[in-house]
Scaffold this motif. Structure first.
Motif, PDB file in Angstrom:
ATOM      1  N   CYS A   1     -41.024  14.532 -11.962  1.00  0.00           N
ATOM      2  CA  CYS A   1     -39.949  15.427 -11.547  1.00  0.00           C
ATOM      3  C   CYS A   1     -40.041  15.590 -10.041  1.00  0.00           C
ATOM      4  O   CYS A   1     -41.071  16.025  -9.521  1.00  0.00           O
ATOM      5  CB  CYS A   1     -40.083  16.794 -12.237  1.00  0.00           C
ATOM      6  SG  CYS A   1     -38.948  18.026 -11.548  1.00  0.00           S
ATOM      7  N   PHE A   2     -38.965  15.239  -9.356  1.00  0.00           N
ATOM      8  CA  PHE A   2     -38.930  15.389  -7.904  1.00  0.00           C
ATOM      9  C   PHE A   2     -38.225  16.671  -7.489  1.00  0.00           C
ATOM     10  O   PHE A   2     -37.885  16.853  -6.328  1.00  0.00           O
ATOM     11  CB  PHE A   2     -38.247  14.175  -7.272  1.00  0.00           C
ATOM     12  CG  PHE A   2     -39.033  12.909  -7.425  1.00  0.00           C
ATOM     13  CD1 PHE A   2     -40.111  12.644  -6.589  1.00  0.00           C
ATOM     14  CD2 PHE A   2     -38.727  12.010  -8.430  1.00  0.00           C
ATOM     15  CE1 PHE A   2     -40.849  11.476  -6.741  1.00  0.00           C
ATOM     16  CE2 PHE A   2     -39.460  10.845  -8.592  1.00  0.00           C
ATOM     17  CZ  PHE A   2     -40.530  10.575  -7.743  1.00  0.00           C
ATOM     18  N   GLY A   3     -38.007  17.560  -8.453  1.00  0.00           N
ATOM     19  CA  GLY A   3     -37.376  18.846  -8.192  1.00  0.00           C
ATOM     20  C   GLY A   3     -38.394  19.962  -8.100  1.00  0.00           C
ATOM     21  O   GLY A   3     -39.474  19.798  -7.516  1.00  0.00           O
TER      22      GLY A   3
ATOM     23  N   LYS B   1     -29.075  21.452 -12.046  1.00  0.00           N
ATOM     24  CA  LYS B   1     -27.763  20.846 -12.277  1.00  0.00           C
ATOM     25  C   LYS B   1     -27.724  19.398 -11.808  1.00  0.00           C
ATOM     26  O   LYS B   1     -26.922  18.597 -12.280  1.00  0.00           O
ATOM     27  CB  LYS B   1     -26.681  21.668 -11.572  1.00  0.00           C
ATOM     28  CG  LYS B   1     -26.519  23.075 -12.167  1.00  0.00           C
ATOM     29  CD  LYS B   1     -25.376  23.831 -11.522  1.00  0.00           C
ATOM     30  CE  LYS B   1     -25.192  25.210 -12.150  1.00  0.00           C
ATOM     31  NZ  LYS B   1     -24.086  25.979 -11.536  1.00  0.00           N
ATOM     32  N   THR B   2     -28.576  19.081 -10.843  1.00  0.00           N
ATOM     33  CA  THR B   2     -28.656  17.710 -10.343  1.00  0.00           C
ATOM     34  C   THR B   2     -29.926  17.060 -10.879  1.00  0.00           C
ATOM     35  O   THR B   2     -31.023  17.588 -10.658  1.00  0.00           O
ATOM     36  CB  THR B   2     -28.693  17.688  -8.802  1.00  0.00           C
ATOM     37  OG1 THR B   2     -27.531  18.375  -8.302  1.00  0.00           O
ATOM     38  CG2 THR B   2     -28.712  16.266  -8.284  1.00  0.00           C
ATOM     39  N   PRO B   3     -29.809  15.939 -11.591  1.00  0.00           N
ATOM     40  CA  PRO B   3     -30.994  15.307 -12.186  1.00  0.00           C
ATOM     41  C   PRO B   3     -32.061  14.951 -11.149  1.00  0.00           C
ATOM     42  O   PRO B   3     -31.758  14.342 -10.122  1.00  0.00           O
ATOM     43  CB  PRO B   3     -30.428  14.038 -12.841  1.00  0.00           C
ATOM     44  CG  PRO B   3     -28.988  14.338 -13.069  1.00  0.00           C
ATOM     45  CD  PRO B   3     -28.573  15.212 -11.926  1.00  0.00           C
ATOM     46  N   SER B   4     -33.302  15.352 -11.440  1.00  0.00           N
ATOM     47  CA  SER B   4     -34.419  15.027 -10.555  1.00  0.00           C
ATOM     48  C   SER B   4     -35.582  14.435 -11.336  1.00  0.00           C
ATOM     49  O   SER B   4     -36.640  14.186 -10.787  1.00  0.00           O
ATOM     50  CB  SER B   4     -34.895  16.296  -9.825  1.00  0.00           C
ATOM     51  OG  SER B   4     -35.452  17.224 -10.746  1.00  0.00           O
ATOM     52  N   PHE B   5     -35.362  14.219 -12.635  1.00  0.00           N
ATOM     53  CA  PHE B   5     -36.426  13.772 -13.524  1.00  0.00           C
ATOM     54  C   PHE B   5     -36.291  12.267 -13.746  1.00  0.00           C
ATOM     55  O   PHE B   5     -35.257  11.787 -14.213  1.00  0.00           O
ATOM     56  CB  PHE B   5     -36.325  14.526 -14.855  1.00  0.00           C
ATOM     57  CG  PHE B   5     -37.462  14.281 -15.795  1.00  0.00           C
ATOM     58  CD1 PHE B   5     -38.663  14.954 -15.652  1.00  0.00           C
ATOM     59  CD2 PHE B   5     -37.316  13.389 -16.854  1.00  0.00           C
ATOM     60  CE1 PHE B   5     -39.706  14.743 -16.537  1.00  0.00           C
ATOM     61  CE2 PHE B   5     -38.352  13.166 -17.741  1.00  0.00           C
ATOM     62  CZ  PHE B   5     -39.554  13.847 -17.581  1.00  0.00           C
TER      63      PHE B   5
END
Length: 585
Positions: A56-58, A41-45
């Protein structure tokens, strides 16, 4: 080759290319969005137009260039991605040496499957053996044109005709076994998997032949109705969608994918011009299939069997689809128990039924009302119990609120009563999956395990100097983030420069006292380790370096110090260089 790779990357704007698959928004010098490889739900790309890289930091914690993106997106090899991107960039590949063992093996499997497809098709259309099956297909309403479009074939009633044919084509028994076309006997022989069956080739979205589905003729019930290619390196049932190679463009244009069960239910609508259908095996949509579909649309129309088993399987698919933010609709047929039968009986009505598909939750609520039509409290209770498992799947609060109001109105109760039931049902579902409260020691992190494996392996060798030099020549210090491990590695390297013959007992005697226990623990640990090749240890070292760099980058990204931008860029470049080499090992 390296010059051609660079030319391809220079000619493709990574932001524009990735933007076809993920919605990106400019944030400072970079672009950011929801990762296309996992649900969040929170952008990490993040995509960098300056460096022409993505990360991607997720959950994925992965990244690379445009080539690695396509590899991950399509789940294909480096050479396949390179070829596709060369076509996009208008670059002609020359002097490309494909020495990738996995790539060559996979290409061989595709090649064998294609030869088998042509064999099955020839037997159906051009021999006496296939006449009965061809007549059956015509009686099912399939034209010769559609039979050829879907490359339908026939496998003769023989134990080894395909095997002998493929052996004459100079393929080995082992190569054919790997495709799943033949089955190896315990005594060393082998026989054809598909015998006396109509054959449907299974192509992936890129049109590669990944497997086959074999169906018996109606009335021949001695064996299973369907025999399918087993799980192989190129065929995974959970990721396959029959017909997608023919319908993917129409699905994107229609912004809708109609999901049916079985080949005939997909082929029949296609013949009538409904070219946005795909078929699955069974009634349960998998996460892999949904990930593929979302490349083309976020709307699903389910046209599946609605018996008890089908509904249960459908619920699992709907739960996954909800998490992935799909719109889910149900097609209800006024004639026929399945799409193929409904279409044969009344093609015009069939098309109307598909176009008038309703949201899945409306269909489920109405079905429960028909099942319990009385206005008694008992029937109201039963309606609520039947629809609740579906309504609690809704993740969007606006959509959920709409159906809470609708159910409350039908049952003539307050919205609070409905919410109370849903909350109880949801809590019950969660509690059934609640983990045991036994406190266990947490498993060591991957970077700790890698450090342990590498050092333990080095200490177990008779002469570790070569592999140390190999690692050191390619990777910068420090390689180990556990201080005692780094000190031990430095001592080992220094000792080997002076004493070329490595004898562990003598080496440990020269170590500082505080490192001797650490070395002994690792040395003993190596006795329980599997045997590794030198290349595998080098790969572990690269993997470890990747993890260390990722943590350093994450730390800098969370820092408010503007001076950290240059450090971050440097580390991201180093990480991508390491990633490129790591993928070749």
């Amino acid at each position: 080759m390296n010059n051609q790779i660079e030319e391809i990357k220079q000619k493709i704007d990574i932001v524009e290319y990735i933007g076809r698959h993920a919605k990106l928004k400019k944030v400072g010098r970079n672009y950011k969005g929801l990762c296309p490889f996992h649900q969040e739900k929170t952008p990490s790309f993040v995509v960098s137009p300056d460096r022409q890289i993505w990360r991607c930091f997720g959950t994925c914690n992965d990244g690379g260039d445009v080539i690695s993106f396509l590899m991950k997106w399509e789940n294909i090899s480096f050479f396949e991605a390179l070829k596709d991107l060369a076509d996009v960039a208008g670059v002609t590949l020359e002097n490309i040496t494909r020495d990738d063992e996995q790539f060559n093996r996979v290409q061989k499997m595709y090649e064998i499957n294609l030869v088998a497809l042509k064999y099955f098709q020839y037997v159906l259309l051009n021999t006496e053996f296939g006449k009965k099956s061809l007549e059956y297909l015509f009686n099912r309403g399939l034209s010769e044109k559609i039979i050829k479009t879907f490359e339908v074939g026939y496998s003769p009633d023989s134990w080894d005709s395909l095997k002998r044919y493929l052996l004459k084509k100079n393929y080995t028994i082992q190569e054919i076994v790997e495709t799943g076309l033949i089955i190896k006997k315990t005594n060393g022989g082998a026989y054809d998997r598909f015998r006396n069956r109509i054959i449907f080739p299974l192509r992936d979205a890129r049109s590669n032949v990944v497997g086959f589905s074999g169906r018996i003729l109606d009335g021949e019930n001695k064996e299973a109705k369907y025999v399918n290619t087993p799980e192989t390196e190129i065929y995974h049932k959970r990721n396959h969608l029959f017909g997608l190679h023919l319908t993917k463009d129409a699905i994107r244009k229609e912004d809708n994918a109609v999901i049916v069960e079985g080949e005939f239910d997909m082929i029949s609508p296609y013949q009538f011009g409904l070219d946005y259908f795909v078929a699955i095996k069974g009634a349960a949509l998998t996460e892999g299939q949904l990930n593929i579909i979302k490349r083309y649309t976020k709307r699903l129309t389910l046209a599946l069997d609605m018996d008890a088993a089908g509904i249960e399987a459908m619920m699992r698919g709907v739960a996954l689809a909800e998490k992935m933010d799909f719109e889910v609709y149900i097609a209800e047929f006024k004639s026929g128990k399945d799409p193929d039968e409904a279409l044969q009986k009344d093609p015009i009505q069939f098309k109307k039924d598909i176009k008038s598909a309703r949201p899945i939750y409306d269909v489920i609520i109405e079905a429960a009302q028909k099942k319990y039509p009385n206005s008694s409290s008992f029937h109201k209770k039963k309606i609520a119990e039947e629809v609740a498992p579906f309504i609690i799947l809704i993740s969007n609060p606006i959509v959920r609120s709409h159906y809470v109001r609708k159910i409350a109105s039908i049952l003539e109760v307050t919205e609070g009563s409905v919410l109370s039931l849903l909350n109880k049902r949801q809590s019950s579902n969660k509690s059934s999956f609640r983990p045991k409260t036994n406190i266990k020691k947490s498993a060591p992190k991957k970077e700790e395990l890698l450090q342990r494996f590498i050092l333990a392996y080095l200490l177990s060798l008779e002469n570790p100097i070569n592999i140390i030099e190999s690692i050191k020549s390619k990777l910068n210090n420090p390689l180990f983030i556990i201080p005692s491990y780094q000190k031990l590695f430095v001592n080992l390297e220094s000792d080997l420069k002076i004493h070329q013959d490595f004898i562990y007992n003598i080496f440990i005697s020269r170590l500082p006292a505080e490192l001797q226990a650490v070395a002994d623990e690792l040395y003993m640990y190596s006795s329980d380790m599997p045997e590794f090749k030198e290349k595998e240890i080098v790969k572990m070292a690269y993997d470890l370096k990747r993890l260390i760099l990722k943590k350093s980058i994450e730390k800098l990204l969370n820092s408010d110090d503007k001076n950290d931008e240059e450090k971050t860029s440097f580390l991201v470049k180093e990480l991508n260089d390491v990633e490129i080499i790591y993928r070749t090992l």
